[in-house]
Each structure stands twice: as C-alpha cells, then as structure tokens.
Scaffold this motif. Structure first.
Motif: not given
Lengths: 329, 329
Positions: A211-213, A272-276, A295-298
C-alpha cells in the motif's frame, strides 16, 4: 510566503545514521525498528493561531481535539496505532483560562485509542497561541505504508468523504450558507472534531499487500501529488467517482468541487493498492462498515496527477483546484 | 504570568494506560519499554523568541544548537543516549533567510551523537519564532534515572560548573563587564553553545546503583527543589563546595552567587547517589576527565532545599537566590 517544500528539501539529512531507521523525513511520520515485533512511529504537527485556527471558528476544546487528530492521522497514514503523545504550548497570557478545555479536547480523543499523554513543554509568548504535538505509535514489523510504494497498475482509493471540513469552515466564516440544520451541524462538526482513520489503516493490515497511503490534511490534490512524486508515477482521479456526502449536496457544484479537491483537514486516507487485492479490500471494508471508494488508477509516467471530469482531463496541481481562477488552470 | 507547575499538575493524566510506560509526565523526558533490551526515551522542549532568546544575543546557529542541546540534556538526565530528533518551527517571514543556519547549529550538535533528524513541521506565524524539538533516545533496560529516586543518606553531586551561561547572557546584555577576553569568550560560548552532559550520564551507568538526576536547565535552586519534591527528602547544599569556574572568578561575589544558584541553561547534571558508591563514582569521573563535585547531602525531612554559606543556613526556594532582594529571602 514560506515555501515549506523547498525548505524540507534543504534541511533533509545527507546521510542516515541508524540502520534501524526505516523512514525519517519525507513521509507523514518517522518509523524506526526496535528489534522486536513492532516498529515505533513518531510524528510532530504544529497549529498556529491566526494561521490554522482562530477563536472565532474553533473553541479551545476543538483546537485541542484537532491538533491531536492531525498527529493521530499521521500515525494512521503510516499504518500505525497511536500510543503516546507530548504537547508543547507557546501561550499568550490571555489563553491561560482556556488551556484546560484544550487538554480536555485532546484527552477525549486520546481516550478513544487508550493513548497516554507523556510529556511536553509550556512556555509563554506575547503573540498568538502555538500548539505543537508529538505522537508516538507502533505498527507490526514491516506493516508500514510509505508514500513511495505506489506502482503502475495500482488502484486508488479514498476512505470516507472529502470536503466536509473545508465546507464547515466556509459555513463558520459565512462564505457559504446552507439552510438545512442537520447538514450544517455535520459539516461544522467535521471541521471542529475531525476523526482520524486509525481503524481504516488497521483494516488494511488484514490484507497484507503493498500500500501507499497519505492522509488528507492538505487536500486531495496535494496528497495525491505527494504520492505521485514519492513513487514516480502518474495518478489519474475520476471526479465522478468521488463519493459525495449528503451535506455537500446542498452546495453549488463549483464550491463542492473546490472543497472536495482542495479542502484540507478531512483526515481521510488516500490509498493505492494492487489491482488483484482490490476486490478483497472493498469487501473487508464493507464488512466493517467503513466507506472505501475507488477513485482512480496509477499508471507509468511523470510524477503528475490528472483529473478526469466527464470529457475533460486536466492536470491537477499540488496547489489544487480553485474555481475562482479555474480559467488559469 | 503563567504558573507552569500548577498547569502541569492540572493536566497530569489520572490514569496510566500502558503497562510498558515507565515514566510519563513529571520528569525530564518520558520512557517506555519496547520489550527488548532497551527503553525508548522521548522529550519535547520549546524556545520562544523574546522569551528564551533574541537575535541580539543569539545567532540563528546558536538558537538551533541550544534548542537541540536542551532536549539532549533531558535525555541525558534520564540516563539515556540520544538517537533521533524532530523539529517544529512556527516562523515569521523575516526569519526565512536564517533557517538553514539554525538547522546547521542543530546538525553540528546532533552529529556529535550520531543523531538522525527524523521529522517535524514548519508553519508560518505573524509574530516571533517558536522552535519546538522532540528528541528520542534510549537507555539500557532499567538503567534510567528518575527525580524520585533520592533517599536520605545520599550524597549530592554536580557535573562541571554552574552559572557560566547566565554570566554569558549578562555579558551580552551589558549588565556586567569583564575585561579578560578569554573569560568573556568562555562565558559567552557557555551561553550560546552549551554542551549537554551525555557522556557524564552514561558514565553513571558504569557503576550500577540508585541515582536521582536532573539537568540544570532552570538553575540549581529550581532543579534541587524538583528532586527534593519528587523524592520527598530534604537536600542541603554547601555553597562553599560548589566548584567555581575560572571565568566566574572575575565577577562580584554577589553576582557570582546569583548566577551559580539561579542561572539556567548550564545543562550540567545534578545527581544524588548512595554514599557507599560515592568514592567509586568520583574515581571513574576522574579517570574520564569529567568534573564531578560533591556539593551536598540528602536527609529525611520535608521536601525542601537548604543552602549553607559559611555560618548561615537558609531555605533555598525554587525561585532561587536573587541578591537584589536577598533581604526578603
């Protein structure tokens, strides 16, 4: 005006002296290992009268509550649980009658987490109250979340709702008006007694992944840019995906947009977290009745943040969205 | 005027929530156990422009140095070694050009102990610089020194010399004058670049026994009273036993007495230790070329401090000795 960002850069240590230091300057709080199963977290946050608060919009109780909330939020943004805090006051004589109420605000919030007040300092000053708090917390070993951990392909989430604190301040300052008394109360409460998202941060730990927080202390635009910069990625946020709290429905769309993108002091978490892992993540938050919204994507790219609003894609700068000069953006 | 002592009492927590908290409010710094062989120490100290310093007597470099020194001294007074620090500045615009120098002062001192700067906060303010530092340190498990550990029969010691910092300030403010240039320089250096006594504190650990320790930040009279109160004992100090530094020989006896008894910011350590360990203690300090002087004794009695000066025995109050109103004392 002071440029805090370049100042931080200029004072950043050139070397790291302790091997057990995991993260010092450059994130919400510092972490160091203590050779057991936990990592200690320390952070420090200052609120200045006339800059961060005035007696016109905040009671001493609320000032104490929020000053501590800002620190607990920093601990939460590292994935930690708050344990201790220290309080330093530089206090003008006219505040001396209000200090107990300020500590009561801190005490009420700290009691929710069983924190101990373990020290600090009190000095006099001629002008303007300055409240500085240091909070100390811990996280399980290697279960901390850094701003620099986002990777292309990750999804972007937000806890709770954004913009309520800024709208509450605007109400208190009579810059906006809302007739609905329930909505007014909720927004003002969000400004005066914000809740740090400790439970949400701990819930992330139930699904061990990368995670990025960041906590939303300076507005979504600013915090998203910090993750993009620290991780060297592009973040794209879909404005239509942002959850809108009921009280914010009463606002003009342009006001609402500004508060949600640039309003500070909501103390929600930007994740942010991995899609899986996304589906499982949403599920566990639902089970615990904590709002979590994608709310979004990286993506790969420059350290930038884009905002998609219907058919428009615009660069969302750190300074944020301001509808008063949106032509210039 | 603010009454810090009654304020601290009024905000002292009613309960202790963490079993691993060894000492929270009420000593120089807080200590908590981390379930390994060390105890973590955290402290916080604030300096305010116009109250603790002015640009007339301190350069930005010195302000940074001393603000950190005050915190390291608190760590030392717990028997600890400093590891990390965090800095919060509430800064008026006119100071922005001086900030790097202030951090350089901190960096130079922190480098002596291999400390890492790990965080903080920078905010603007309209009036007067406020510098708040949090320092984090450690001590070997159960090797910490509390103010409450003094017992009747103990002897009282001081490291180094007292009164130099206050004399340096008086020189800078032209309240006194000394012709000897070497003496002037030493006193001013003692005021502007005080050295915390980390090595002395660690040396105590070589002889494991019961110590009460306080650092001299507010003057000998104040610190001795703090130990007497926390331990519930009477302390008697013999003025003739206090070591007099060479530069202080140039002063009027009444000025010298006031500076030595009430002058703050020397950051020496006031120590009580059992009589049976005293000889060994003096020996080990001699071996390491650190001054340690026996200046008094601890006896049963009220929480009071007495001063013996030749044939006179007087009560030494927390507020200290002031030759301008010594008739009132």
């Amino acid at each position: 005006m002071l440029d805090e960002f370049s100042l931080i850069k200029s004072i950043e240590p050139k070397e790291q002296r302790h091997q057990e230091l995991i993260k010092g300057i450059g994130d919400d709080a510092a972490i160091y290992s203590t050779e057991n199963n936990f990592e200690q977290i320390v952070c420090m946050d200052t609120m200045v009268e006339g800059v961060h608060f005035t007696k016109a919009t905040m009671t001493p109780y609320h000032i104490g509550w929020k000053a501590l909330a800002a620190n607990i939020s920093d601990i939460a943004a590292m994935g930690g649980y708050p344990d201790y805090y220290l309080v330093s006051l530089a206090m003008p004589a006219e505040w001396s009658g209000d200090i107990k109420e300020m500590y009561r605000g801190m005490e009420d919030l700290s009691a929710l987490y069983q924190m101990d007040l373990i020290g600090g300092d009190t000095t006099s000053t001629k002008n303007g109250l300055v409240v500085t708090i240091t909070a100390v917390g811990h996280t399980d070993k290697r279960r901390h979340y850094l701003r620099s951990s986002a990777k292309p392909g990750d999804q972007v989430f937000i806890t709770g709702y954004l913009g309520e604190s800024a709208a509450g301040l605007a109400l208190l300052q009579k810059e906006i008006d809302i007739k609905d008394q329930y909505a007014r109360r909720q927004l003002i409460e969000s400004h005066q007694k914000p809740m740090p998202q400790v439970e949400a941060a701990r819930l992330l730990g139930k699904i061990p992944c990368r995670y990025a927080v960041n906590d939303i202390s300076d507005g979504l635009a600013s915090e998203a840019n910090e993750i993009a910069e620290a991780s060297g990625v592009t973040i794209t946020i879909n404005y239509q995906s942002l959850p809108v709290s009921k009280p914010l429905m009463f606002l003009e769309p342009s006001d609402r947009k500004q508060f949600m993108l640039s309003g500070g002091e909501d103390y929600q978490l930007l994740i942010t977290a991995p899609e899986e892992n996304s589906e499982e993540l949403i599920e566990i938050f639902q089970q615990h009745h904590i709002n979590l919204t994608k709310i979004g994507i990286v993506t790969e790219g420059c350290a930038e943040v884009y905002l998609i609003d219907e058919d428009n894609k615009t660069l969302l700068k750190k300074s944020g969205y301001n509808h008063f000069n949106s032509n210039e953006e």
